[in-house]
Design a protein around this motif. Structure first.
Motif, short mmCIF file in Angstrom:
data_model
loop_
_atom_site.label_atom_id
_atom_site.label_comp_id
_atom_site.label_asym_id
_atom_site.label_seq_id
_atom_site.Cartn_x
_atom_site.Cartn_y
_atom_site.Cartn_z
N LEU A 127 -77.72 -10.77 -110.33
CA LEU A 127 -76.54 -10.57 -110.88
C LEU A 127 -75.90 -10.07 -109.78
CD1 LEU A 127 -74.70 -9.91 -113.08
CD2 LEU A 127 -75.47 -7.28 -113.26
N ILE A 128 -76.23 -9.45 -108.73
CA ILE A 128 -75.54 -8.93 -107.44
C ILE A 128 -75.35 -10.16 -106.54
CG2 ILE A 128 -75.53 -7.29 -105.29
CD1 ILE A 128 -74.93 -5.89 -108.31
N ALA A 129 -76.41 -10.96 -106.56
CA ALA A 129 -76.41 -12.30 -105.60
C ALA A 129 -75.58 -13.30 -106.20
CB ALA A 129 -77.98 -12.72 -105.27
N SER A 130 -75.47 -13.37 -107.58
CA SER A 130 -74.84 -14.54 -108.16
C SER A 130 -73.45 -14.95 -107.51
CB SER A 130 -74.69 -14.30 -109.65
OG SER A 130 -73.96 -13.30 -109.90
N PRO A 131 -72.47 -14.12 -107.25
CA PRO A 131 -71.25 -14.42 -106.63
C PRO A 131 -71.47 -15.14 -105.44
CG PRO A 131 -71.28 -12.11 -107.62
CD PRO A 131 -72.56 -12.49 -107.54
N PHE A 132 -72.38 -14.89 -104.47
CA PHE A 132 -72.66 -15.47 -103.25
C PHE A 132 -73.19 -16.97 -103.52
CE2 PHE A 132 -73.05 -10.95 -102.51
CZ PHE A 132 -72.11 -10.87 -101.28
N VAL A 133 -74.08 -17.14 -104.45
CA VAL A 133 -74.90 -18.42 -104.87
C VAL A 133 -73.67 -19.21 -105.34
CG1 VAL A 133 -76.47 -19.54 -106.59
CG2 VAL A 133 -77.03 -17.38 -104.92
N GLY A 134 -72.66 -18.54 -106.35
CA GLY A 134 -71.77 -19.49 -107.01
C GLY A 134 -70.81 -19.94 -105.89
N LEU A 135 -70.50 -19.22 -104.77
CA LEU A 135 -69.55 -19.86 -104.00
C LEU A 135 -70.23 -20.52 -102.96
CD1 LEU A 135 -67.70 -16.53 -103.26
CD2 LEU A 135 -66.80 -18.63 -104.30
N PHE A 136 -71.53 -20.42 -102.38
CA PHE A 136 -72.00 -21.15 -101.23
C PHE A 136 -73.43 -21.83 -101.62
CE2 PHE A 136 -69.89 -17.21 -99.61
CZ PHE A 136 -68.95 -17.89 -98.81
N GLY A 137 -73.63 -21.88 -103.07
CA GLY A 137 -74.87 -22.58 -103.38
C GLY A 137 -76.25 -21.77 -102.99
N THR A 138 -77.41 -22.43 -102.57
CA THR A 138 -78.55 -21.79 -102.52
C THR A 138 -78.37 -20.86 -101.13
OG1 THR A 138 -79.80 -23.12 -103.89
CG2 THR A 138 -81.15 -21.89 -102.23
N ASN A 139 -77.75 -21.44 -100.15
CA ASN A 139 -77.39 -20.59 -98.85
C ASN A 139 -76.89 -19.51 -99.16
OD1 ASN A 139 -78.34 -23.28 -97.77
ND2 ASN A 139 -77.75 -22.47 -95.91
N GLY A 140 -76.30 -19.33 -100.33
CA GLY A 140 -75.50 -17.98 -100.65
C GLY A 140 -76.54 -16.88 -100.72
N PHE A 141 -77.87 -17.20 -101.23
CA PHE A 141 -78.92 -15.95 -100.98
C PHE A 141 -78.91 -15.52 -99.62
CE2 PHE A 141 -80.59 -18.31 -104.75
CZ PHE A 141 -80.67 -17.02 -105.68
N LEU A 142 -79.09 -16.38 -98.87
CA LEU A 142 -79.17 -15.85 -97.36
C LEU A 142 -78.19 -15.39 -96.75
CD1 LEU A 142 -81.16 -18.93 -95.59
CD2 LEU A 142 -82.11 -17.04 -96.87
N ILE A 143 -76.77 -15.74 -96.96
CA ILE A 143 -75.67 -15.17 -96.74
C ILE A 143 -75.82 -13.70 -97.16
CG2 ILE A 143 -73.00 -14.94 -97.29
CD1 ILE A 143 -73.11 -18.07 -97.15
N PHE A 144 -76.01 -13.46 -98.34
CA PHE A 144 -76.18 -12.18 -99.17
C PHE A 144 -77.31 -11.21 -98.29
CE2 PHE A 144 -78.10 -9.44 -102.79
CZ PHE A 144 -77.18 -8.63 -102.72
N HIS A 145 -78.32 -11.82 -97.95
CA HIS A 145 -79.38 -11.14 -97.22
C HIS A 145 -78.98 -10.84 -95.72
CE1 HIS A 145 -82.64 -13.14 -99.92
NE2 HIS A 145 -81.99 -12.19 -100.58
N ALA A 146 -78.08 -11.55 -95.09
CA ALA A 146 -77.67 -11.25 -93.82
C ALA A 146 -76.71 -10.30 -93.89
CB ALA A 146 -76.66 -12.64 -93.33
N LEU A 147 -75.76 -9.84 -94.89
CA LEU A 147 -74.94 -8.85 -95.12
C LEU A 147 -75.78 -7.53 -95.25
CD1 LEU A 147 -72.02 -10.19 -97.04
CD2 LEU A 147 -72.20 -9.93 -94.84
#
Length: 646
Positions: A127-147
Motif C-alpha cells: 500500500l505504501i509502495a504503490s504510489p511509487f510503483v504507479g509513477l515509476f513502474g517496478t523501479n518504483g520499489f527501488l526508489i521507495f527503498h532509496a528514500l
C-alpha cells in the motif's frame, strides 16, 4: 540575487552536516534505483517477492486487493511467472446479533466468487509502495527503498548527535551501521524487510530522542519541539503498530517502550501509547477482514503456487482448488514448541544465531555486535532506558528462536537472518556517545570481511544466496543444522538430499564447491580443498508402527586418493591420513551428538556435519589421454553410517 540565495542556502546546509550526508546517500541510491534494469538484474522472483509485487501492482493499477486473471497476465510483462505467490480464497463475513457479550457474532462463509482470489501476505508495504510503483513502474520499489535507506541514515545520525557524538563520528558510524551489515542487500528485494527496518528505526528514534538529548539545550525549531514532546512517543507507538501488522513478531518491540513508561510511573503515557499501538493494529486488521473476509492474512484457505504446479486463472484446467500447496498459518505449532528435543535445539540455535555461517549475528550484523559491546563497556554513560532496549532485544531474539526453531532466519534460503533484520536497529540505540573514528573503522573493517561481497553485488548474492559463504572467513563458522531446509543448498536438487551408503542409507547435502556431485553412493573431493558435508539420518519404523529417528554413533569413511595426498576427516573426532597415489584407506570417526531437526509435521531426524580436506589433486585427462574427465580430483569418498540400536 540568485548568487546570494545560493550562498545562503549553502551556508544553511553547511551548518547541517547530517542533512548534507543524508542527501548524498539519497542521491546516490536514487541514481542507482532509477537507472538499473530491475527485471533483468534480479533474474526472477526470490522468496515472497511475487506476492508483494502482484499486490502492489494491483493496488497501483486496479485500486483493489484482489488477485484476478489480469494480475496474473501482468506479471509476464517482466517476469516468467509469479513463482512462489501466496493466494487465498476469500470469505464473506456477516455480522449477527448475540445475546451475550460482545453482543455480536461473526458468521463466516466462503466467498461465492470464483473469478478472484486474495493475497496471503500483509498489504501495508504494498500500500505504501504503490504510489511509487504507479509513477515509476517496478523501479518504483527501488526508489521507495532509496528514500527508506536515506531516512534510516538520517535517523541514526540524529540520534547519535543527540546522544553526544561528534558530527563526523555520528555520520561515519551511522553509515557503517547500515552499510557494513546485511541490510543493504534487501534494498533490491521486493519484500517488506527494508520497510520494516525503517519503521522500527523511526519508531525507536522518535521514542529515544528526547531521552538521549536530555542534557543538551533545546533548539527553537518545530521539529526539535516535536521530538522532545510526548507526541513523538505516541507516533513511535503508532509506527510499531504498523510494523506489528506487517509482521506480528514486531509486537515484542512495543514492550520496551511500554515497560519504561511503567517503570517511570508515567501512567498517562502508558494509556495513550497503548491506545495508539492498539488502534493502529486493530484498524489495519479490520481493513484486512473487510477486504478479504479473513482478519489473519496468513490464515484461511491459503496456498503457494509455482510454475511446476500451475497458477490459478492461467487456463480452465489450473484452478485454486486443484493446484498449489497449502500454506495456512491458523494455529500455534505446539508439537514443535514443546517437543522432547526443545531444550537441545534451543541450545544449538543460540550458538547458530550468534555465529552461524548463513544467519549469524556476528557475520551479518557486526556493527550491532560492536554497539552491544560498547554499551556493556561504557558504564559511566550507560542510561537506564538503554537497558530496557537491551532486554527487549534479547527477548525478541529468544522469542524468535523459540517460536520458529527450524526456520528462524526466514524461508527460502535468505541472505543473513531475514526475520531478525528488522530487530537490528535496536542495537544502534545501545551506543554510548561516539567521539572518534575508532568504532566506525572497527565496525567497517570486520563487518566488510563478512558482508562486503554481498552488499557490493546484491542482485547476484540474492539470487545465489549460498555463494558468498563458500569462501573467506565465513567458512570458519558453523553451519546451522537446525535450519536444514532453509539453507541455500536445499534448493539445489543436484547437491541436496543425495542418497549415500548405509542400511538404511543416509541423505547428504553439499553446501560448498569442495566436493563434486555424488556418483552412486560415493563422491570426489576436489584437490587442495575442503568439502563440508551435511548428513541427515533416516527414521526407522518399529514393529509397533512407531516412527523412530535413528542416531549415528560413527562414520566409516573409505578414501581412495588420486595423487599422493594428505587428508583430514573431521566430525565428532578427527582422522589424518597420508595416502600414496591410488591408495585406499578405511577409517572410522565419531559422529558427534547430532542435532535434532523436525520440520513442520514431519518426524524428527538427526543431522550431522562432516568435513574432508585434501592437499593435492590431479586432472585425469591430463594424465591419461583416454580420459575425458577434466575435474581436479583429490580423493574419492564413501561414507557409511554406524547407527545406534533403535
Amino acid at each position: 540575487m540568485i548568487a546570494g540565495r545560493l550562498s545562503a542556502a549553502w551556508r544553511w546546509a553547511a551548518d547541517r552536516p547530517g542533512f548534507l550526508a543524508s542527501t548524498a546517500v539519497a542521491v546516490v541510491l536514487l541514481g542507482f534505483a532509477i537507472s538499473v534494469d530491475f527485471p533483468r538484474a534480479s533474474r526472477g522472483f526470490k522468496g515472497d517477492e511475487a506476492t508483494y509485487y502482484s499486490l502492489t501492482y494491483s493496488l497501483a493499477k486496479d485500486w483493489d486487493f484482489a488477485f484476478q486473471r489480469r494480475d496474473l497476465v501482468r506479471v509476464w510483462a517482466e517476469f516468467p511467472g509469479p513463482e512462489g505467490i501466496f493466494l487465498k480464497r476469500g470469505s464473506k463475513i456477516d455480522v449477527q446479533r448475540s445475546s451475550s457479550f460482545p453482543f455480536i457474532r461473526l458468521e463466516r462463509s466462503p466467498n461465492p466468487s470464483r473469478a478472484r482470489l486474495f493475497y496471503g501476505k500483509s498489504y501495508i508495504y504494498p500500500l505504501i509502495a504503490s504510489p511509487f510503483v504507479g509513477l515509476f513502474g517496478t523501479n518504483g520499489f527501488l526508489i521507495f527503498h532509496a528514500l527508506l535507506l536515506a531516512l534510516n541514515f538520517a535517523a541514526a545520525y540524529a540520534f547519535l548527535t543527540a546522544r553526544g557524538s561528534t558530527p563526523v563520528a555520528a555520520a561515519s558510524f551511522a553509515a557503517v551501521f547500515i552499510f557494513a551489515s546485511v541490510v543493504p542487500v534487501y534494498f533490491v528485494w521486493l519484500t517488506p524487510e527494508l520497510f520494516n527496518v525503517t519503521l522500527v528505526m523511526s519508531a525507536y528514534f522518535l521514542w529515544t530522542y528526547r531521552l538521549a538529548a536530555a542534557d543538551t539545550p533545546p533548539r527553537d525549531t518545530r521539529l526539535d519541539r516535536f521530538l522532545r514532546s510526548s507526541r513523538a512517543e505516541y507516533a513511535a507507538a503508532a509506527l510499531l503498530g504498523i510494523a506489528t501488522f506487517s509482521k506480528p513478531t514486531h509486537a515484542l518491540l512495543f514492550l520496551p517502550l511500554l515497560a519504561y513508561s511503567l517503570w517511570k510511573r508515567r501512567f498517562r503515557s502508558v494509556v495513550v501509547t497503548c491506545l495508539c499501538f492498539g488502534l493502529v493494529v486493530t484498524a489495519l486488521v479490520v481493513i484486512n477482514g473487510v477486504t478479504t473476509g479473513e482478519f489473519n492474512y496468513q490464515g484461511g484457505f491459503r496456498k503457494t503456487f509455482y510454475a511446476r504446479t500451475g497458477f490459478p486463472f492461467a487456463n480452465p484446467v489450473e484452478t485454486f482448488d486443484n493446484r498449489g500447496q497449502g500454506m495456512s498459518t491458523n494455529a500455534v505449532p505446539f508439537d514443535i514448541l514443546f517437543h522432547r528435543d526443545t531444550a537441545t535445539v534451543l541450545a544449538w540455535n543460540v550458538i547458530y544465531f550468534l555465529v552461524g555461517r548463513y544467519s549469524g549475528l556476528l557475520p551479518y550484523f557486526f556493527p550491532g555486535v560492536l554497539a552491544a559491546v560498547l554499551f556493556l563497556w561504557a558504564r559511566r554513560t550507560r542510561q537506564t532506558w538503554q537497558w530496557f532496549i537491551a532486554v527487549g532485544l534479547a527477548c525478541g531474539a529468544g522469542a524468535l528462536l523459540c517460536y520458529m526453531p527450524y526456520t528462524y532466519s526466514g524461508g527460502g534460503g535468505p541472505v543473513g537472518n531475514r526475520y531478525f533484520v528488522s530487530f537490528y536497529p535496536l542495537f544502534l540505540f545501545l551506543l554510548p556517545p561516539v567521539r572518534s573514528a575508532g568504532p566506525s573503522l572497527a565496525a567497517l573493517t570486520i563487518g566488510a570481511l563478512f558482508v562486503a561481497k554481498v552488499v557490493l553485488n546484491p542482485f547476484y548474492s540474492s539470487f545465489n544466496p549460498g555463494e558468498h559463504a563458500k569462501a573467506g572467513p565465513l567458512r570458519l563458522l558453523p553451519i546451522e543444522l537446525t535450519l536444514l531446509n532453509d539453507l541455500p543448498v536445499s534448493a539445489d536438487v543436484d547437491r541436496a538430499r543425495r542418497t549415500l551408503a548405509g542400511a538404511p542409507p543416509i541423505a547428504a547435502y553439499f553446501p560448498d564447491d569442495g566436493a563434486y556431485a555424488p556418483e552412486g553412493d560415493s563422491f570426489w573431493v576436489k584437490g587442495g580443498s575442503r568439502a563440508d558435508v551435511i548428513l541427515r539420518a533416516p527414521t526407522w519404523q518399529s514393529p509397533d508402527n512407531r516412527i523412530v529417528p535413528l542416531r549415528i554413533r560413527a562414520f566409516t569413511v573409505e578414501v581412495k586418493s588420486g595423487p599422493p595426498n594428505h587428508v583430514v576427516i573431521s566430525a565428532g573426532s578427527r582422522a589424518r591420513l597420508d595416502l600414496a597415489a591410488g591408495e585406499v584407506r578405511v577409517v572410522q570417526v565419531d559422529a558427534g551428538s547430532g542435532v535434532p531437526y523436525k520440520p513442520a509435521e514431519f518426524p524428527t531426524n538427526y543431522v550431522y556435519a562432516l568435513s574432508i580436506s585434501t592437499s593435492a589433486g590431479v586432472v585425469p585427462f591430463l594424465e591419461d589421454p583416454a580420459s575425458s574427465d577434466s575435474r581436479y580430483l583429490g580423493v574419492a569418498v564413501r561414507i557409511v553410517p554406524i547407527y545406534f540400536n533403535p
